[in-house]
Design a protein around this motif. Structure first.
Motif, PDB file in Angstrom:
ATOM      1  N   GLN A 193      30.446 -17.453 -17.064  1.00  0.00           N
ATOM      2  CA  GLN A 193      29.399 -18.062 -16.209  1.00  0.00           C
ATOM      3  C   GLN A 193      29.266 -19.406 -16.821  1.00  0.00           C
ATOM      4  OE1 GLN A 193      27.097 -14.446 -16.287  1.00  0.00           O
ATOM      5  NE2 GLN A 193      26.307 -15.069 -14.633  1.00  0.00           N
ATOM      6  N   ASN A 194      29.528 -19.490 -17.948  1.00  0.00           N
ATOM      7  CA  ASN A 194      29.284 -20.895 -18.475  1.00  0.00           C
ATOM      8  C   ASN A 194      29.897 -21.078 -19.784  1.00  0.00           C
ATOM      9  OD1 ASN A 194      27.964 -23.341 -18.779  1.00  0.00           O
ATOM     10  ND2 ASN A 194      25.892 -22.792 -18.752  1.00  0.00           N
ATOM     11  N   VAL A 195      29.951 -22.396 -20.407  1.00  0.00           N
ATOM     12  CA  VAL A 195      30.454 -22.731 -21.680  1.00  0.00           C
ATOM     13  C   VAL A 195      29.555 -23.775 -22.263  1.00  0.00           C
ATOM     14  CG1 VAL A 195      32.515 -23.333 -22.929  1.00  0.00           C
ATOM     15  CG2 VAL A 195      32.884 -22.601 -20.642  1.00  0.00           C
ATOM     16  N   ILE A 196      29.106 -23.104 -23.507  1.00  0.00           N
ATOM     17  CA  ILE A 196      27.918 -23.887 -24.406  1.00  0.00           C
ATOM     18  C   ILE A 196      28.549 -24.173 -25.731  1.00  0.00           C
ATOM     19  CG2 ILE A 196      25.675 -23.861 -25.136  1.00  0.00           C
ATOM     20  CD1 ILE A 196      25.677 -23.570 -22.093  1.00  0.00           C
ATOM     21  N   ALA A 197      28.526 -25.247 -26.121  1.00  0.00           N
ATOM     22  CA  ALA A 197      28.591 -25.856 -27.692  1.00  0.00           C
ATOM     23  C   ALA A 197      27.469 -25.701 -28.248  1.00  0.00           C
ATOM     24  CB  ALA A 197      29.257 -27.320 -27.499  1.00  0.00           C
ATOM     25  N   VAL A 198      27.543 -24.952 -29.714  1.00  0.00           N
ATOM     26  CA  VAL A 198      26.387 -24.874 -30.320  1.00  0.00           C
ATOM     27  C   VAL A 198      26.578 -24.809 -31.837  1.00  0.00           C
ATOM     28  CG1 VAL A 198      24.637 -22.997 -31.156  1.00  0.00           C
ATOM     29  CG2 VAL A 198      25.221 -23.013 -28.881  1.00  0.00           C
ATOM     30  N   ALA A 199      25.912 -25.574 -32.500  1.00  0.00           N
ATOM     31  CA  ALA A 199      26.000 -25.643 -33.914  1.00  0.00           C
ATOM     32  C   ALA A 199      25.290 -24.686 -34.505  1.00  0.00           C
ATOM     33  CB  ALA A 199      25.619 -27.029 -34.438  1.00  0.00           C
ATOM     34  N   GLY A 200      25.808 -23.753 -34.934  1.00  0.00           N
ATOM     35  CA  GLY A 200      25.036 -22.514 -35.318  1.00  0.00           C
ATOM     36  C   GLY A 200      24.065 -22.539 -36.585  1.00  0.00           C
ATOM     37  N   LEU A 201      24.718 -23.285 -37.683  1.00  0.00           N
ATOM     38  CA  LEU A 201      23.588 -23.434 -38.805  1.00  0.00           C
ATOM     39  C   LEU A 201      22.551 -24.392 -38.590  1.00  0.00           C
ATOM     40  CD1 LEU A 201      26.005 -24.122 -41.985  1.00  0.00           C
ATOM     41  CD2 LEU A 201      24.579 -22.268 -41.719  1.00  0.00           C
ATOM     42  N   LEU A 202      22.671 -25.511 -37.748  1.00  0.00           N
ATOM     43  CA  LEU A 202      21.664 -26.423 -37.354  1.00  0.00           C
ATOM     44  C   LEU A 202      20.601 -25.680 -36.762  1.00  0.00           C
ATOM     45  CD1 LEU A 202      21.240 -29.546 -37.748  1.00  0.00           C
ATOM     46  CD2 LEU A 202      22.256 -29.800 -35.697  1.00  0.00           C
ATOM     47  N   ALA A 203      21.168 -24.669 -35.652  1.00  0.00           N
ATOM     48  CA  ALA A 203      20.283 -24.004 -34.851  1.00  0.00           C
ATOM     49  C   ALA A 203      19.322 -23.061 -35.785  1.00  0.00           C
ATOM     50  CB  ALA A 203      20.898 -22.996 -33.774  1.00  0.00           C
ATOM     51  N   VAL A 204      19.971 -22.395 -36.621  1.00  0.00           N
ATOM     52  CA  VAL A 204      19.099 -21.614 -37.529  1.00  0.00           C
ATOM     53  C   VAL A 204      17.983 -22.398 -38.495  1.00  0.00           C
ATOM     54  CG1 VAL A 204      19.055 -20.027 -39.461  1.00  0.00           C
ATOM     55  CG2 VAL A 204      20.961 -19.615 -37.750  1.00  0.00           C
ATOM     56  N   ALA A 205      18.549 -23.333 -38.900  1.00  0.00           N
ATOM     57  CA  ALA A 205      17.438 -24.361 -39.472  1.00  0.00           C
ATOM     58  C   ALA A 205      16.541 -24.792 -38.909  1.00  0.00           C
ATOM     59  CB  ALA A 205      18.284 -25.334 -40.204  1.00  0.00           C
ATOM     60  N   ALA A 206      16.857 -25.070 -37.546  1.00  0.00           N
ATOM     61  CA  ALA A 206      15.828 -25.471 -36.683  1.00  0.00           C
ATOM     62  C   ALA A 206      14.604 -24.526 -36.667  1.00  0.00           C
ATOM     63  CB  ALA A 206      16.299 -25.891 -35.323  1.00  0.00           C
ATOM     64  N   ARG A 207      15.064 -23.383 -36.386  1.00  0.00           N
ATOM     65  CA  ARG A 207      14.172 -22.226 -36.031  1.00  0.00           C
ATOM     66  C   ARG A 207      13.448 -21.685 -37.720  1.00  0.00           C
ATOM     67  NH1 ARG A 207      14.691 -18.571 -32.019  1.00  0.00           N
ATOM     68  NH2 ARG A 207      12.253 -18.359 -32.660  1.00  0.00           N
ATOM     69  N   THR A 208      13.895 -22.011 -38.561  1.00  0.00           N
ATOM     70  CA  THR A 208      13.519 -21.466 -39.750  1.00  0.00           C
ATOM     71  C   THR A 208      12.909 -22.633 -40.848  1.00  0.00           C
ATOM     72  OG1 THR A 208      15.522 -20.908 -40.744  1.00  0.00           O
ATOM     73  CG2 THR A 208      14.663 -18.983 -39.373  1.00  0.00           C
ATOM     74  N   LEU A 209      12.894 -23.854 -40.375  1.00  0.00           N
ATOM     75  CA  LEU A 209      12.681 -24.941 -41.399  1.00  0.00           C
ATOM     76  C   LEU A 209      11.415 -24.597 -42.196  1.00  0.00           C
ATOM     77  CD1 LEU A 209      13.616 -27.447 -42.126  1.00  0.00           C
ATOM     78  CD2 LEU A 209      12.255 -28.729 -40.359  1.00  0.00           C
ATOM     79  N   ARG A 210      11.508 -24.764 -43.409  1.00  0.00           N
ATOM     80  CA  ARG A 210      10.399 -24.726 -44.455  1.00  0.00           C
ATOM     81  C   ARG A 210       9.967 -25.907 -44.854  1.00  0.00           C
ATOM     82  NH1 ARG A 210      14.231 -20.628 -46.115  1.00  0.00           N
ATOM     83  NH2 ARG A 210      15.214 -21.808 -47.614  1.00  0.00           N
ATOM     84  N   ALA A 211       8.730 -25.786 -45.499  1.00  0.00           N
ATOM     85  CA  ALA A 211       7.788 -27.140 -45.734  1.00  0.00           C
ATOM     86  C   ALA A 211       8.664 -27.741 -46.826  1.00  0.00           C
ATOM     87  CB  ALA A 211       6.576 -26.947 -46.269  1.00  0.00           C
ATOM     88  N   ASP A 212       9.217 -27.132 -47.871  1.00  0.00           N
ATOM     89  CA  ASP A 212       9.948 -27.859 -49.149  1.00  0.00           C
ATOM     90  C   ASP A 212      11.162 -28.250 -48.640  1.00  0.00           C
ATOM     91  OD1 ASP A 212      10.855 -25.036 -48.604  1.00  0.00           O
ATOM     92  OD2 ASP A 212      11.579 -25.109 -50.453  1.00  0.00           O
ATOM     93  N   GLU A 213      11.943 -27.927 -47.494  1.00  0.00           N
ATOM     94  CA  GLU A 213      13.123 -28.424 -47.204  1.00  0.00           C
ATOM     95  C   GLU A 213      12.689 -29.601 -46.543  1.00  0.00           C
ATOM     96  OE1 GLU A 213      15.868 -24.227 -46.070  1.00  0.00           O
ATOM     97  OE2 GLU A 213      14.395 -25.055 -44.737  1.00  0.00           O
ATOM     98  N   PHE A 214      11.423 -29.770 -45.563  1.00  0.00           N
ATOM     99  CA  PHE A 214      11.287 -30.700 -44.965  1.00  0.00           C
ATOM    100  C   PHE A 214      11.145 -31.871 -46.056  1.00  0.00           C
ATOM    101  CE2 PHE A 214       8.213 -33.770 -42.933  1.00  0.00           C
ATOM    102  CZ  PHE A 214       8.881 -34.332 -41.918  1.00  0.00           C
ATOM    103  N   ALA A 215      10.241 -31.610 -46.933  1.00  0.00           N
ATOM    104  CA  ALA A 215      10.046 -32.552 -47.917  1.00  0.00           C
ATOM    105  C   ALA A 215      11.225 -33.312 -48.785  1.00  0.00           C
ATOM    106  CB  ALA A 215       9.095 -31.864 -48.994  1.00  0.00           C
ATOM    107  N   ALA A 216      12.099 -32.348 -48.931  1.00  0.00           N
ATOM    108  CA  ALA A 216      13.558 -32.703 -49.714  1.00  0.00           C
ATOM    109  C   ALA A 216      14.337 -33.882 -48.708  1.00  0.00           C
ATOM    110  CB  ALA A 216      14.389 -31.564 -50.016  1.00  0.00           C
ATOM    111  N   LEU A 217      14.306 -33.270 -47.644  1.00  0.00           N
ATOM    112  CA  LEU A 217      15.087 -34.178 -46.239  1.00  0.00           C
ATOM    113  C   LEU A 217      14.334 -35.548 -46.309  1.00  0.00           C
ATOM    114  CD1 LEU A 217      15.689 -31.295 -43.792  1.00  0.00           C
ATOM    115  CD2 LEU A 217      17.496 -32.411 -45.417  1.00  0.00           C
ATOM    116  N   SER A 218      12.907 -35.288 -46.081  1.00  0.00           N
ATOM    117  CA  SER A 218      12.154 -36.721 -45.951  1.00  0.00           C
ATOM    118  C   SER A 218      12.643 -37.729 -47.275  1.00  0.00           C
ATOM    119  CB  SER A 218      10.765 -36.250 -45.992  1.00  0.00           C
ATOM    120  OG  SER A 218      10.416 -35.584 -44.814  1.00  0.00           O
TER     121      SER A 218
END
Length: 456
Positions: A209-234
């Motif tokens: 019915q549809n074809v979707i492109a998904v970056a799985g690792l990025l999607a998981v990280a988006a749903r479960t991003l932690r404060a310490d990870e955000f600080a490191a990325l910043s």
């Protein structure tokens, strides 16, 4: 009588015919019980396609793969069972581990808003096509690129009279989309263009019915991003792009010595494991562009990873069509009984199955969508898109069918529907159209009339 009512009546009739067969009645009771459940969506595909990663992104939790058929349902508290026995769920390094041993099936209950309307089934490598499509109502089929083996598995799912009469219960997912184009910053844009091209291909369109492109690792990280990870990325984003660029060419360089910002190698290694080197590049770029809070960054990652589009497609193709998918599964289940235990009293049931498949408008809509997507039916004047929308290809709500982004007054909406019905009735009777085009227009008319009835 609705489609669900007709199929329910067939199941009741079958229970009466097979009341002396414990095996058949247990099977039929199971399919009858499925009507009350959320729609079951299996995540299947080639080995190492990222099935568990996509499941984690949809659930919003990091689970370690169990190697078994793993069913995820919404629950009041986290728990896992194998058969009647509860098994331990432990958390290590931010991931949930289910101690399932060598079980064939694991049931996980997890508090998740994403699981309120569907049950997700993570399938193990090499899972039989028959079992996947027998236990699920719909399938997310994952692959990196569409190969002949993928097309063979997708075709096998349609190799049944009921499946052919009520086609297309699959969304094709180009997983690991960030790896396309060597992980360049525009990799997701390229992947989405490839997905659009696949939708138009005659060998792919009829099978999904549809074809979707998904970056799985990025999607998981988006749903479960932690404060310490955000600080490191910043901290990484605080550097000028030119200072960081050479260190983001590969994972080895990123975790190596002589790094331009004080960030422990173990922290950098954890970021690569969670985001991938592409994800680190993208998140630091986004933070520099102004998505500099955890909430803003998460929203962008969900959108850019393709997870938002995948959720929308699951809603439009699966959860909004729950009734028709449940009816289809029940008819497939009933057909199994009729084939395995033929008896004189079952002839009327078989005729009833054929009648429902031929006459139910919900199935006619699915067949028309399949015909348009495959190119077997082509409407003149660019009407394919409008027909697809009106028969529920973009969503089954009244607003989605009519293509409205706001809700007008009842009188205005009724006027839009009446105008649409009139135009498509003319097309259904137009002798300039061929027979297939007139039949397609008649299906659209029936869908519009159903909308008019719903408006009252």
């Amino acid at each position: 009588m609705t489609l669900a009512d007709e199929v329910w009546a067939l199941l009741e009739g079958a229970l009466a015919v097979y009341r002396d067969s414990p095996r058949a009645t247990a099977w039929l009771h199971g399919h009858r019980a499925r009507f009350a459940e959320p729609v079951r969506v299996a995540v299947a595909g080639a080995p190492r396609a990222g099935k568990s990663t996509v499941v984690n992104a949809l659930v919003g939790e990091e689970f370690a793969p169990t190697g078994a058929f793993t069913w995820y349902r919404d629950g009041g508290r986290p728990r896992a069972t194998v058969g009647p026995h509860e098994v331990p769920v432990t958390r290590r390094d931010g991931r949930a581990f289910v101690d399932a041993g060598d079980a064939d099936r694991v049931d996980v209950e997890w508090p998740s808003r994403s699981l309120r309307d569907l049950t997700l089934i993570d399938t193990p490598p090499g899972a039989p096509v028959e079992r996947v499509h027998g236990e699920a109502d719909a399938v997310l089929y994952l692959t990196r690129h569409v190969h002949s083996s993928d097309l063979g598995r997708l075709r096998a799912a349609h190799d049944h009279p009921v499946a052919r009469a009520a086609p297309i219960t699959t969304v094709l997912v180009l997983a690991r989309a960030d790896e396309i184009g060597g992980g360049r910053i525009d990799a997701l844009t390229s992947a989405k263009q490839i997905a659009r091209r696949y939708r138009r291909e005659a060998r792919v369109g009829p099978l999904c019915q549809n074809v979707i492109a998904v970056a799985g690792l990025l999607a998981v990280a988006a749903r479960t991003l932690r404060a310490d990870e955000f600080a490191a990325l910043s901290a990484l984003a605080s550097l000028a792009r030119t200072e960081l660029e050479d260190h983001l060419l590969s994972a080895d360089r990123f975790v190596g010595e002589d790094f331009p910002v004080r960030l422990d190698p173990a922290v950098r290694r954890a970021l690569v494991d969670r985001f991938g080197i592409f994800g680190v590049r993208l998140t630091t770029t986004l933070i520099r562009q102004g998505f500099d809070t955890q909430v803003r960054l998460t929203g962008q990652l969900v959108q850019r990873s393709g997870l938002g589009e995948l959720r929308e497609s699951i809603g439009a193709c699966f959860t909004e069509r729950q009734e028709v998918l449940k009816a289809r599964s029940a008819l497939l289940g009933l057909d199994v009984v009729l084939r395995n235990e033929p008896r004189p009293g079952a002839a009327a049931l078989a005729a009833g199955v054929d009648r429902v498949l031929a006459s139910a408008h919900d199935f006619r809509e699915l067949r028309l969508l399949a015909a348009i997507q495959s190119g077997r039916t082509a409407l003149p004047g660019g009407l394919d898109d409008e027909a697809t929308r009106l028969v529920g290809g973009l969503g089954t709500s009244v607003l989605a069918r009519l293509g409205l982004d706001h809700r007008p007054t009842d009188a205005e909406m009724r006027h839009v529907v009446l105008d649409t019905v009139g135009r498509w009735r003319d097309r259904a009777a137009d002798p300039a159209h061929d027979q297939a085009q007139r039949r397609a227009a008649a299906v659209v008319v029936r869908s519009c009339e159903a909308v008019l009835t719903a408006l009252g």
